[in-house]
Design a protein around this motif. Structure first.
Motif, short mmCIF file in Angstrom:
data_model
loop_
_atom_site.label_atom_id
_atom_site.label_comp_id
_atom_site.label_asym_id
_atom_site.label_seq_id
_atom_site.Cartn_x
_atom_site.Cartn_y
_atom_site.Cartn_z
N UNK A 24 0.83 -1.34 -0.13
CA UNK A 24 -0.05 0.22 0.19
C UNK A 24 0.71 1.33 0.06
N UNK A 25 1.95 1.23 0.70
CA UNK A 25 2.79 2.48 0.98
C UNK A 25 3.85 2.68 -0.25
N UNK A 26 4.42 1.60 -1.02
CA UNK A 26 5.26 1.98 -2.04
C UNK A 26 4.81 2.43 -3.21
N UNK A 27 5.43 3.45 -3.60
CA UNK A 27 5.10 4.06 -4.84
C UNK A 27 6.34 4.64 -5.64
N UNK A 28 6.39 4.65 -6.81
CA UNK A 28 7.53 5.07 -7.69
C UNK A 28 6.81 5.65 -8.97
N UNK A 29 7.39 6.97 -9.07
CA UNK A 29 6.79 7.63 -10.22
C UNK A 29 5.38 7.81 -10.47
N UNK A 30 4.74 7.79 -9.12
CA UNK A 30 3.39 7.79 -9.29
C UNK A 30 2.65 6.60 -9.45
#
Length: 88
Positions: A24-30
């Motif tokens: 849920x928390x990981x995000x890369x380049x949106x």
């Protein structure tokens, strides 16, 4: 009374909740993690690799000198400086 105990229940909860929290928390380049992983799998494994650009001159047998190499064309395009250009 449960056979798992408090410590076992805590580790079980961490084992289930931590991966869900990271997803849920990981995000890369949106993009969320599942889309990032999907893009990596597509780019690495499912699509074909890079193809080098190669071409053949079908008219080369009809020329007298044979095929022209790229280096020859570059050298021919470079002009030698004239006497006027050398004087400045």
């Amino acid at each position: 009374r449960g056979t798992l105990g408090n410590t076992g229940a805590m580790f079980l909860l961490m084992g289930v909740a931590l991966p869900a929290f990271l997803l849920a928390m990981y995000e890369k380049d949106g993009l969320p993690l599942e889309k990032v992983v999907r893009n990596v799998i597509r780019a690495r494994f499912l699509r074909p690799g890079v193809r080098p650009y190669r071409t053949e001159n079908i008219y080369a047998p009809f020329t007298q000198r044979g095929p022209v190499r790229k280096e020859d064309a570059i050298a021919k395009g470079k002009k030698k400086p004239t006497a006027r250009a050398r004087r400045g």
